[in-house]
Design an enzyme around this catalytic site. Structure first.
Site, PDB file in Angstrom:
ATOM      1  N   ASN A 421       0.880  -1.171  -0.143  1.00 16.30           N
ATOM      2  CA  ASN A 421       0.142   0.197  -0.048  1.00 16.30           C
ATOM      3  C   ASN A 421       0.961   1.229   0.037  1.00 16.30           C
ATOM      4  OD1 ASN A 421      -1.862   2.218   0.481  1.00 16.30           O
ATOM      5  ND2 ASN A 421      -2.826   1.032   1.881  1.00 16.30           N
ATOM      6  N   TYR A 433       8.188   8.170  10.220  1.00 15.33           N
ATOM      7  CA  TYR A 433       9.451   7.682  10.165  1.00 15.33           C
ATOM      8  C   TYR A 433      10.624   8.758   9.977  1.00 15.33           C
ATOM      9  CZ  TYR A 433      13.851   4.976   8.922  1.00 15.33           C
ATOM     10  OH  TYR A 433      14.970   4.788   8.690  1.00 15.33           O
ATOM     11  N   HIS A 460      -4.458  -0.094  13.081  1.00 14.32           N
ATOM     12  CA  HIS A 460      -5.139  -1.584  12.495  1.00 14.32           C
ATOM     13  C   HIS A 460      -6.154  -2.164  13.485  1.00 14.32           C
ATOM     14  CE1 HIS A 460      -2.590  -1.133   9.163  1.00 14.32           C
ATOM     15  NE2 HIS A 460      -3.192  -2.163   8.428  1.00 14.32           N
TER      16      HIS A 460
END
Length: 550
Positions: A421, A433, A460
């Site tokens: 993705n 990050y 998630h």
């Protein structure tokens, strides 16, 4: 090995003639050997043997030729993209000759890459599956999935006719899953309008008064706090309350929660990309304040990307036939998933007798869930990351269609996470990050990667917990612990095909585990309800203690 194959191919195809006269003499007998003999008849056996010999040589050359072409094509495209980045940093004009010349100086390619602070570069490119579907061999696989859908439909109709004595064209599961859709519509409309108005005008108010303010830091803290309050309170608790208060069914919940997460990421990207521009203009004492237009922000909210830019590469026209095809495929995938649940999942979990939780029950459930789990994974990928995003990209003439890469060829989990993705990966890479590394002055790279995994795993699990109405952290454990371990162990240094086999094997097993555990828990809570559940009952697995017949 590859170098030897390339040398062999070049020797076979491009070997120069040292003595043209000798070559002509050598070719003459071969040519004369196919001439008509003295008796006036063509030697059929000799012709057939010659054709067989040429066919064998062509088959031997085919893999070397494909590797040679593929290698040159990869080098060309890589060099083209790397040199295109130099345009943003004052590089020379890009021409096809400069790209081809760059192959000779490939050791300097890293110097031409855009620095990390430049962010993602958008270029006009098609989605990978659109290109692959032009190959007949790949399109046949697509046809096989369509044939399988037809078999599922026929199977359902035949079984219903045998059991009921008539054709039962009911979609009770679909109507249940997408129930209370009016609540979804007004909830989405509220989220959209608030995301459009509040972050934009809050940013505009801060940017216009930043240079004139006598306390710019205090002004930034107040506006930043208001933005965080909107993100957490408005977009965070608001949709969550609606989902729980109106007891929306699973699919309706998924729409609300996934859109909630998307709007949070979009608003963050808009602020994150524009605040540094205002700060830079203030340092340079510029007369103009770089505030995007409302139309630019509105386009971004619908664009299939999570990285804000004032403008994106655009395609010249809208292919409405292509848009209709994508939406038709989305509806096809939706019915496909419905038939998978109806024919493969529901019978498995309805007819199984709930035995005491044991290894035997678990193993049988996992392996029976692998096939439907993998089919649902592939259909979700195709429907969302290819069809849905390409449909909106086409309607908005959005040029960069690289929403995913060839994740199916991954030989490591690190590459799989980067290519599965690309839309979400770009957001995590640039805003989680990279910002983590910037905050800690580019130290603790492993800690930055761990933080990204933690954020992704929590989000998630948050989505699944709300959509299924229970907390069962199977995905969190698989993603946070096993996924992170595989990311470091099975890294990019693994290139052999066996690692691709291992990646697919673990992916299949993981899908079976997820579908098995969550389905068992769902049916257990349906058939073993509690009269007055406490908070602990929502987080304690019910499938471990439920002993009723499903």
């Amino acid at each position: 090995m590859v170098g030897e194959e390339k040398t062999f191919l070049r020797n076979r195809l491009y070997k120069p003639s040292e003595n043209p006269e000798e070559d002509e003499v050598e070719r003459k007998p071969k040519k004369e050997s196919l001439e008509i003999p003295n008796n006036g008849q063509l030697d059929i056996k000799q012709l057939i043997s010659k054709k067989i010999q040429l066919t064998v040589e062509a088959e031997q050359l085919k893999p070397f030729f494909m590797k040679e072409v593929g290698s040159h094509f990869d080098d060309f495209v890589t060099s083209l993209i790397e040199r295109s980045t130099s345009l943003d940093s004052g590089g020379c004009a890009l021409t096809s000759f400069s790209v081809l010349e760059g192959e000779k100086n490939n050791h300097r390619a890293k110097d031409l890459r855009a620095p990390p602070e430049k962010g993602k570069l958008f270029i006009v490119r098609r989605s990978l599956l659109d290109e692959l579907f032009e190959v007949d061999h790949i399109r046949t696989i697509y046809h096989m999935f369509i044939a399988l859908l037809i078999i599922f439909i026929l199977s359902t109709l035949v079984v219903d006719y045998i059991d009921e004595g008539r054709l039962v064209l009911e979609f009770s599961l679909l109507s249940y899953a997408f129930g209370k859709f009016s609540v979804v519509i007004w909830t989405w409309s509220t989220m959209f309008l608030s995301t459009l108005l509040i972050p934009y005008f809050l940013f505009q108010h801060w940017a216009n008064g930043y240079r004139k303010s006598s306390h710019p830091v205090l002004r930034s803290l107040v506006c930043g706090s208001l933005f965080m309050f909107f993100q957490i309170g408005g977009l965070g608790f608001g949709p969550t309350y609606v989902v729980l208060a109106y007891t929306l069914p699973p699919a309706s919940r998924f729409i609300v929660i996934l859109e909630q997460i998307r709007f949070v990421m979009k608003a963050h990207s808009f602020i994150r990309e524009n605040v540094p521009r205002v700060l830079d203009s203030a340092k340079e004492k510029s007369n103009t304040v770089p505030i995007p237009r409302v139309s630019q922000y509105l386009y971004f909210l619908f664009a299939p990307t999570l990285i804000y830019r004032d403008s994106y590469p655009r395609t010249p026209t809208i292919r409405w036939g292509y848009v209709a095809t994508q939406f038709a495929q989305i509806f096809g995938c939706l019915f496909y998933v419905y038939y998978i649940f109806e024919r493969l999942c529901a019978p498995l979990f309805r007819n199984i007798r709930q035995e005491p939780f044991s290894a035997r029950v678990l193993v049988l459930c996992v392996f029976n869930s692998i096939l439907p789990g993998v089919l649902i994974l592939l259909l979700t990928f195709f429907a969302v990351l290819h069809c849905w995003l390409n449909a909106f990209a086409e309607m908005l003439r959005f040029g960069d269609r690289m929403f995913y890469k060839d994740w199916w060829n991954s030989t490591s989990y690190s590459n799989y996470y980067r290519t599965w993705n690309v839309v979400v990966h770009d957001w995590l890479y640039y805003y989680a990050y990279n910002d983590f590394l910037w905050f800690f002055t580019k130290r603790f790279k492993s800690a930055a990667m761990l933080a990204v995994f933690a954020v992704s795993a929590i989000v998630h699990e948050y989505a699944l917990a709300l959509c299924l109405s229970f907390f069962y952290p199977v995905l969190f454990v698989l993603f946070m612990f096993f996924g992170m371990a595989f990311n470091f162990i099975v890294n990019d240094s693994r290139k052999r095909p066996i690692w691709n086999v291992m990646m697919w094997t673990s992916l299949f097993l993981g899908q079976g585990i997820l579908l098995c555990f969550y389905s068992q828990e769902w049916y257990a809570r349906q058939h073993c309800p509690l009269k007055n559940p406490t908070f602990l009952d929502y987080v304690r697995p019910r499938s471990w203690t439920c002993h009723y017949v499903f």
